[in-house]
Design a protein around this motif. Structure first.
Motif, PDB file in Angstrom:
ATOM      1  N   UNK A   6     -45.834  86.845  36.804  1.00  0.00           N
ATOM      2  CA  UNK A   6     -44.505  87.091  37.348  1.00  0.00           C
ATOM      3  C   UNK A   6     -43.929  85.778  37.873  1.00  0.00           C
ATOM      4  N   UNK A   7     -42.724  85.432  37.413  1.00  0.00           N
ATOM      5  CA  UNK A   7     -42.083  84.186  37.824  1.00  0.00           C
ATOM      6  C   UNK A   7     -41.046  84.398  38.916  1.00  0.00           C
ATOM      7  N   UNK A   8     -40.745  85.667  39.227  1.00  0.00           N
ATOM      8  CA  UNK A   8     -39.703  85.963  40.197  1.00  0.00           C
ATOM      9  C   UNK A   8     -38.396  86.279  39.496  1.00  0.00           C
ATOM     10  N   UNK A   9     -37.485  86.930  40.232  1.00  0.00           N
ATOM     11  CA  UNK A   9     -36.174  87.301  39.702  1.00  0.00           C
ATOM     12  C   UNK A   9     -36.308  88.137  38.429  1.00  0.00           C
ATOM     13  N   UNK A  10     -37.394  88.925  38.371  1.00  0.00           N
ATOM     14  CA  UNK A  10     -37.650  89.846  37.264  1.00  0.00           C
ATOM     15  C   UNK A  10     -37.966  89.156  35.935  1.00  0.00           C
ATOM     16  N   UNK A  11     -38.391  87.901  35.977  1.00  0.00           N
ATOM     17  CA  UNK A  11     -38.798  87.183  34.764  1.00  0.00           C
ATOM     18  C   UNK A  11     -40.320  87.089  34.720  1.00  0.00           C
ATOM     19  N   UNK A  12     -40.855  87.213  33.495  1.00  0.00           N
ATOM     20  CA  UNK A  12     -42.298  87.210  33.306  1.00  0.00           C
ATOM     21  C   UNK A  12     -42.677  86.336  32.120  1.00  0.00           C
ATOM     22  N   UNK A  13     -43.892  85.791  32.196  1.00  0.00           N
ATOM     23  CA  UNK A  13     -44.557  85.227  31.019  1.00  0.00           C
ATOM     24  C   UNK A  13     -45.657  86.218  30.674  1.00  0.00           C
ATOM     25  N   UNK A  14     -45.679  86.714  29.439  1.00  0.00           N
ATOM     26  CA  UNK A  14     -46.684  87.695  29.051  1.00  0.00           C
ATOM     27  C   UNK A  14     -47.427  87.242  27.801  1.00  0.00           C
ATOM     28  N   UNK A  15     -48.643  87.733  27.670  1.00  0.00           N
ATOM     29  CA  UNK A  15     -49.438  87.504  26.457  1.00  0.00           C
ATOM     30  C   UNK A  15     -49.662  88.859  25.808  1.00  0.00           C
ATOM     31  N   UNK A  16     -49.235  88.999  24.566  1.00  0.00           N
ATOM     32  CA  UNK A  16     -49.340  90.288  23.886  1.00  0.00           C
ATOM     33  C   UNK A  16     -50.053  90.125  22.547  1.00  0.00           C
TER      34      UNK A  16
END
Length: 216
Positions: free
Chosen positions: A142-152
């Motif tokens: 979670x980066x904040x402000x509803x932004x994410x880095x995800x691995x899928x």
């Protein structure tokens, strides 16, 4: 660069942190009042000491100010954790990191001066919930402000298909990398062919990522 760390409390959390730090090439001093726990980790950590982490005199003898950081990983005993944190601040430890159990515990050690405070059970609970809701998501940040880095992990239907078939909207989601085993490909060409067990590392807001991954 090799660093020195000290861990107060060698329960499951403290042990996991300490063993991993040693694996990463750092020196770790483990401290616990339980002789059995201390003996179990004697061969896994750089040094293990049997001592009461709530006793300021005992902590002073360890010269903890020489360590890069001290982690208070004491289990469910909130009072002991607070006392240990207070003594570490008094002894001028460089950085004090604390495992917190409750919001009140968090506020108290924060006021005492702890630099970093963790809620491992709460944070792991969020991670498990995200994985249950999105089974093909392997990890996220979670980066904040509803932004994410995800691995899928994309479905097998995309095996041996060109990367361009993913149809990622660059205005909503950014592909940071494609991982395959230990190799990482940054900014893959449109004709890069996806392989079985490829993992995508994506950056975007939660809604866009959720809509995209639901179609994988």
């Amino acid at each position: 660069m090799k660093k020195q760390f000290a861990i107060m409390g060698l329960g499951g959390f403290g042990e996991a942190v300490g063993v991993e730090l040693v694996r990463l090439g750092h020196e770790v001093l483990g401290v616990d009042s339980d002789e059995t726990k201390a003996n179990q980790l004697a061969d896994k950590l750089t040094q293990v000491v049997i001592a009461d982490a709530t006793d300021e005199a005992s902590l002073k003898e360890l010269k903890l100010e020489r360590f890069d950081a001290v982690l208070v990983a004491i289990g469910e005993n909130i009072e002991a954790s607070i006392l240990c944190t207070m003594h570490l601040e008094s002894l001028k430890a460089r950085e004090v990191w604390v495992k917190a159990i409750t919001p009140t515990h968090h506020k108290i050690v924060e006021k005492l001066g702890a630099e970093r405070i963790f809620h491992p059970e709460y944070e792991m609970g969020l991670r498990v919930a995200q994985t249950m809701a999105h089974p093909n998501m392997l990890d996220y940040l979670a980066l904040g402000d509803n932004y994410f880095v995800i691995e899928v992990r994309p479905g097998e239907v995309l095996d041996d298909r060109p990367f361009s078939d993913l149809k990622i909207d660059p205005d909503k989601i950014r592909l940071l990398a494609i991982k395959h085993g230990n190799s990482v490909t940054f900014e893959p060409a449109p004709d890069y062919r996806l392989r079985r067990n490829d993992h995508l590392v994506l950056l975007g807001d939660e809604k866009a990522l959720r809509e995209f991954t639901s179609g994988l």
